[in-house]
Design a protein around this motif. Structure first.
Motif, PDB file in Angstrom:
ATOM      1  N   VAL A   5       0.890  -1.195  -0.152  1.00  0.00           N
ATOM      2  CA  VAL A   5       0.128  -0.095  -0.072  1.00  0.00           C
ATOM      3  C   VAL A   5       0.920   1.295   0.097  1.00  0.00           C
ATOM      4  O   VAL A   5       0.544   2.019  -0.760  1.00  0.00           O
ATOM      5  CB  VAL A   5      -0.845  -0.066   1.475  1.00  0.00           C
ATOM      6  N   LEU A   6       1.899   1.378   0.662  1.00  0.00           N
ATOM      7  CA  LEU A   6       2.771   2.678   0.996  1.00  0.00           C
ATOM      8  C   LEU A   6       3.740   2.593  -0.505  1.00  0.00           C
ATOM      9  O   LEU A   6       3.862   3.679  -0.816  1.00  0.00           O
ATOM     10  CB  LEU A   6       3.702   2.334   2.157  1.00  0.00           C
ATOM     11  N   VAL A   7       4.102   1.443  -0.986  1.00  0.00           N
ATOM     12  CA  VAL A   7       4.798   1.360  -2.052  1.00  0.00           C
ATOM     13  C   VAL A   7       3.951   2.047  -3.249  1.00  0.00           C
ATOM     14  O   VAL A   7       4.488   2.858  -4.195  1.00  0.00           O
ATOM     15  CB  VAL A   7       5.116   0.048  -2.486  1.00  0.00           C
ATOM     16  N   ASN A   8       2.696   1.646  -3.522  1.00  0.00           N
ATOM     17  CA  ASN A   8       1.857   2.107  -4.462  1.00  0.00           C
ATOM     18  C   ASN A   8       1.603   3.658  -4.529  1.00  0.00           C
ATOM     19  O   ASN A   8       1.536   4.158  -5.407  1.00  0.00           O
ATOM     20  CB  ASN A   8       0.431   1.131  -4.326  1.00  0.00           C
ATOM     21  N   ARG A   9       1.807   4.200  -3.074  1.00  0.00           N
ATOM     22  CA  ARG A   9       1.589   5.651  -3.048  1.00  0.00           C
ATOM     23  C   ARG A   9       2.924   6.280  -3.676  1.00  0.00           C
ATOM     24  O   ARG A   9       2.922   7.124  -4.334  1.00  0.00           O
ATOM     25  CB  ARG A   9       1.285   5.972  -1.899  1.00  0.00           C
TER      26      ARG A   9
END
Length: 285
Positions: free
Chosen positions: A255-259
């Motif tokens: 989730v953090l990487v996708n942001r």
């Protein structure tokens, strides 16, 4: 290193092919009170492990019945009989494969030959371990005085806005269902199959951890697995270590990487000799 076998829970994707298993998972999940997701997963693992042992013991009977069906069809020469024979044979092969997969559930720990590590090598290995895992790193916060800002206010708002349930759903969709499980034994297939049941509780716990910037210690538990480079493993140089994380940990990371992927092309200079945009994205994903 002493050779040994150690049993641990591991979710078997083959269980999902049993209709009764799905019904049992729904019943177990609803019976366990809402709590922190980690202890709930532990209690669920105990229920599934017990069900799995009973399921495994039925394999012998199922294989026997399947062989009897094949024996009755083996002399059939009509089109329907031949088609049924191949269909039932495929079912038998699938049963045997599932049985073999469950039998191989236990982890095998390889042992190294005595005397292969010299006293000098042992000292080097210990020094490397202490330098990597026991070092007291002094984290220095970078100063941005005089540096031009590359992240706009709107991009910063996008990075810091509250986490949404849809982001976790999207991250889970891009996980391979057969990925090797972490210490808790769950594979992505479990969460993908039962996301409608478990998703909201997983999301609420993860959202709370992120907002409070405090993660339970169990979340970071990792299995370090030694992958043999050669057929006969004798020395430490014959293996390659990999880290296996729990699915919930990987969900938060994705989730953090996708942001971050949305702003990395702006934040990383194409002239940076140490970190390319493509390399950074591949490393983070």
């Amino acid at each position: 290193m002493v050779s040994r076998k150690q049993f641990r829970f591991r979710f078997e994707n083959s269980w999902l092919k049993e209709p009764s298993f799905k019904e049992e998972v729904v019943r177990w999940w609803k019976q366990i009170p809402v709590m922190n997701i980690i202890p709930k997963h532990i209690l669920m693992a105990k229920c599934m492990s017990k069900w799995g042992r009973q399921f495994f013991h039925k394999f012998g009977e199922k294989v026997k019945q399947q062989k009897e069906i094949l024996s009755a069809l083996i002399n059939r020469e009509d089109d329907i009989g031949v088609a049924n024979y191949f269909e039932e044979r495929d079912k038998l092969n699938e049963l045997c494969y599932m049985k073999m997969s469950i039998e191989n559930n236990e982890q095998n720990y390889c042992g190294f030959k005595r005397g292969t590590l010299t006293q000098a090598n042992e000292g080097i290995d210990k020094a490397v371990f202490e330098a990597v895992f026991l070092a007291d790193y002094n984290v220095v916060k970078p100063t941005l005085n005089g540096e031009e800002k590359v992240i706009s206010e709107s991009q910063n708002d996008m990075l810091t806005v509250d986490i949404k349930f849809e982001e976790f759903t999207e991250a889970l969709k891009h996980m391979h269902p057969d990925k090797t499980s972490g210490p808790d034994g769950y594979s992505p297939a479990f969460f993908q199959q039962f996301w409608d049941l478990v998703g909201q509780e997983v999301f609420q716990c993860c959202k709370s951890w992120l907002s409070e910037c405090m993660f339970p210690a169990e979340l970071n538990n990792t299995n370090l697995v030694l992958i043999p480079k050669e057929e006969n493993v004798e020395n430490l140089t014959d293996v390659r270590p990999i880290a296996l994380y729990n699915v919930v940990y990987k969900l938060i990371t994705k989730v953090l990487v996708n942001r971050l992927k949305r702003v990395l092309p702006v934040a990383i200079s194409v002239t940076n000799p140490h970190l390319s945009q493509e390399g950074a994205l591949q490393t983070m994903c």
